[in-house]
Design an enzyme around this catalytic site. Structure first.
Site, mmCIF file in Angstrom:
data_model
loop_
_atom_site.group_PDB
_atom_site.id
_atom_site.type_symbol
_atom_site.label_atom_id
_atom_site.label_comp_id
_atom_site.label_asym_id
_atom_site.label_seq_id
_atom_site.Cartn_x
_atom_site.Cartn_y
_atom_site.Cartn_z
ATOM 1 N N LYS A 97 0.805 -1.231 0.000
ATOM 2 C CA LYS A 97 0.000 0.000 0.000
ATOM 3 C C LYS A 97 0.837 1.280 0.000
ATOM 4 C CE LYS A 97 -4.436 -1.673 1.560
ATOM 5 N NZ LYS A 97 -4.175 -3.004 2.187
ATOM 6 N N GLU A 119 -10.193 6.141 4.176
ATOM 7 C CA GLU A 119 -10.728 5.043 4.971
ATOM 8 C C GLU A 119 -9.638 3.993 5.110
ATOM 9 O OE1 GLU A 119 -10.872 5.193 1.711
ATOM 10 O OE2 GLU A 119 -10.170 3.159 1.223
ATOM 11 N N SER A 386 1.740 -9.660 -0.830
ATOM 12 C CA SER A 386 1.385 -8.241 -0.700
ATOM 13 C C SER A 386 1.781 -7.613 0.631
ATOM 14 C CB SER A 386 -0.111 -8.055 -0.945
ATOM 15 O OG SER A 386 -0.867 -8.889 -0.096
HETATM 16 C C1 LIG Z 1 -5.132 -4.071 1.978
HETATM 17 C C2 LIG Z 1 -4.386 -5.270 1.681
HETATM 18 C C3 LIG Z 1 -4.787 -6.143 0.667
HETATM 19 C C4 LIG Z 1 -6.061 -5.963 -0.110
HETATM 20 O O1 LIG Z 1 -6.117 -4.842 -0.899
HETATM 21 P P1 LIG Z 1 -6.013 -4.916 -2.492
HETATM 22 O O2 LIG Z 1 -6.414 -3.558 -2.910
HETATM 23 O O3 LIG Z 1 -6.967 -5.981 -2.944
HETATM 24 O O4 LIG Z 1 -4.619 -5.242 -2.811
HETATM 25 C C5 LIG Z 1 -3.989 -7.226 0.375
HETATM 26 N N1 LIG Z 1 -2.868 -7.470 1.069
HETATM 27 C C6 LIG Z 1 -2.453 -6.677 2.075
HETATM 28 C C7 LIG Z 1 -1.216 -7.011 2.799
HETATM 29 C C8 LIG Z 1 -3.197 -5.549 2.407
HETATM 30 O O5 LIG Z 1 -2.778 -4.764 3.389
#
Ligand SMILES: *Cc1c(COP(=O)(O)O)cnc(C)c1O
Length: 402
Positions: A97, A119, A386
């Site tokens: 993010k 948010e 992610s």
């Molecule tokens: C917020 C988050 C997601 C989900 O958000 P996407 O917009 O679908 O990528 C996935 N993995 C992590 C580690 C997150 O913090």
């Protein structure tokens, strides 16, 4: 008959449409504010000054490029495809993010905005944005569901330490959807002085395109890194899908390639029961939510349905307009993983590779664990990891009685 190859990446159009999805389903005064952001983004993001500052910060502050790790022990244990991880968990603040938050905060600075509003679900967007705003020097206000505040205590504390104003939202289910409504209400009080920083590739145009563009660095790096180390592209690339930003960030560079792309949605406790999952693309239908046309999960009255996932960052009844279109086009294969499969994947990656993944990312790991044994040893799977699971360890330990 020859047909020009479909330009998957040439989206959205001038109206912010990805095929029949996206757009700006907002009241006129908000449309004006969105158009202003869109215009400023188009102009500012192309300047050398903006690009240089963002590139410098990506390298020296975020720690990019994030490496690709070959999970040899996991691959060997599963006995099939070779598994690789794109390590977005190693970024400063622990997830992908920060990639779009830095972009959004810098844009706010270049636009002379007085406050950034957003948010947050799991708190990852809130922490990343509060971090970027501290770095850039702009006040930041984060709206978060009271249920998520309870569940994501470490992230809540971090946001407070980073100096942002945290607003607890108690309406409805008190999770991500209500937090979005509340944050938009605050933004509408002064769209000239304030800027909204959406946490995924969702919402009215230009956010689905802008957030994707800031995230696309993930796939650009991965494509180059994988080619350099393996001499070919991965056969399968998998990412979890909540709103869809980490998946879009990874997929964008590969849309024109002959690569199997898989988006994994949360099947929760039971994918056959509305309210027990958040598999919007798998179980929803075309509709509208939060200023965009996209797939949505709706209840019998046509309102956004209650959703559930073990990962708060994935429990959202809408999804990116671009994913909605890629589903209809058949370019991306959308599947799902249950809470149970996700929890197993979380523990497996922790114990076999010493990497504790975010519960969101563990959905993608679960797909790889399920699928790798069915593939040949010469095939490769690249997982977009992610984020890291530090925020989830107490929750998981309680659940499993560790
Ligand atoms: C917020 C988050 C997601 C989900 O958000 P996407 O917009 O679908 O990528 C996935 N993995 C992590 C580690 C997150 O913090």
């Amino acid at each position: 008959m020859t047909q020009a190859k479909f330009e998957f990446a040439a989206m959205p159009d001038a109206e912010g449409m990805f095929g029949p999805y996206g757009g700006q389903l907002v009241p006129p005064h908000l449309k004006k504010a969105m158009d202003d952001i869109s215009e400023a983004y188009d102009k500012i993001s192309k300047t050398e000054e903006f690009q240089k500052e963002l590139a410098d910060l990506n390298a020296t502050y975020v720690g990019r490029p994030s490496p690709i790790f070959h999970a040899k022990r996991l691959s060997e244990q599963l006995g099939g495809a070779q598994i690789y991880l794109k390590r977005e968990d190693l970024n400063h603040t622990g997830a992908h993010k920060i990639n779009h938050c830095l972009g959004e905060a810098l844009l706010a600075k270049f636009m002379n905005k007085k406050k950034v509003i957003a948010e947050t679900g799991a708190g990852q967007h809130g922490v990343a944005l509060a971090t970027a705003c501290a770095l850039v020097g702009i006040p930041c206000e984060i709206h978060m569901g009271a249920v998520d505040i309870e569940k994501e205590h470490p992230n809540v504390t971090k946001m407070k330490i980073l100096g942002c104003k945290l607003v607890s939202v108690t309406a409805g289910q008190a999770t991500l959807k209500e937090a979005v409504d509340s944050a938009f209400e605050e933004y509408l009080k002064d769209p000239t002085e304030y800027i909204y920083a959406i946490g995924s590739v969702v919402g009215p145009h230009p956010f689905p395109a802008m957030v994707r563009d800031f995230q696309a660095i993930v796939g650009r790096e991965a494509r180059e890194q994988f080619l350099a180390s393996n001499g070919k592209l991965p056969d399968h690339i998998v990412a979890c899908v909540g709103g869809g930003s980490n998946a879009m960030g990874m997929f964008t560079a590969f849309l024109q390639d002959d690569v199997h792309l898989i988006g994994v949605e949360p099947a929760g406790k039971d994918i056959e029961t509305l309210g027990q999952h958040a598999a919007t693309l798998t179980k929803g239908k075309p509709g509208a939510i939060h200023g965009m046309k996209c797939y949505v999960l709706e209840d019998a009255e046509g309102n956004p349905a209650a959703v559930h996932s073990i990962a708060s960052g994935l429990d959202y009844p809408g999804v990116a307009p671009q994913h909605s279109y890629l589903k209809d086009l058949g370019r991306v294969d959308y599947q799902s993983a249950t809470d149970k499969q996700t929890l197993d994947a979380f523990m497996t990656l922790s114990r076999v590779e010493g990497i504790i993944p975010a519960l969101e990312s563990a959905h993608a790991v679960a797909w790889a664990i399920k699928t790798a044994p069915t593939l040949g040893k010469d095939e490769t799977i690249l997982i977009n990891l992610s984020g890291r699971g530090d925020k989830d360890v107490d929750y998981v330990a309680n659940l499993l009685g560790i």
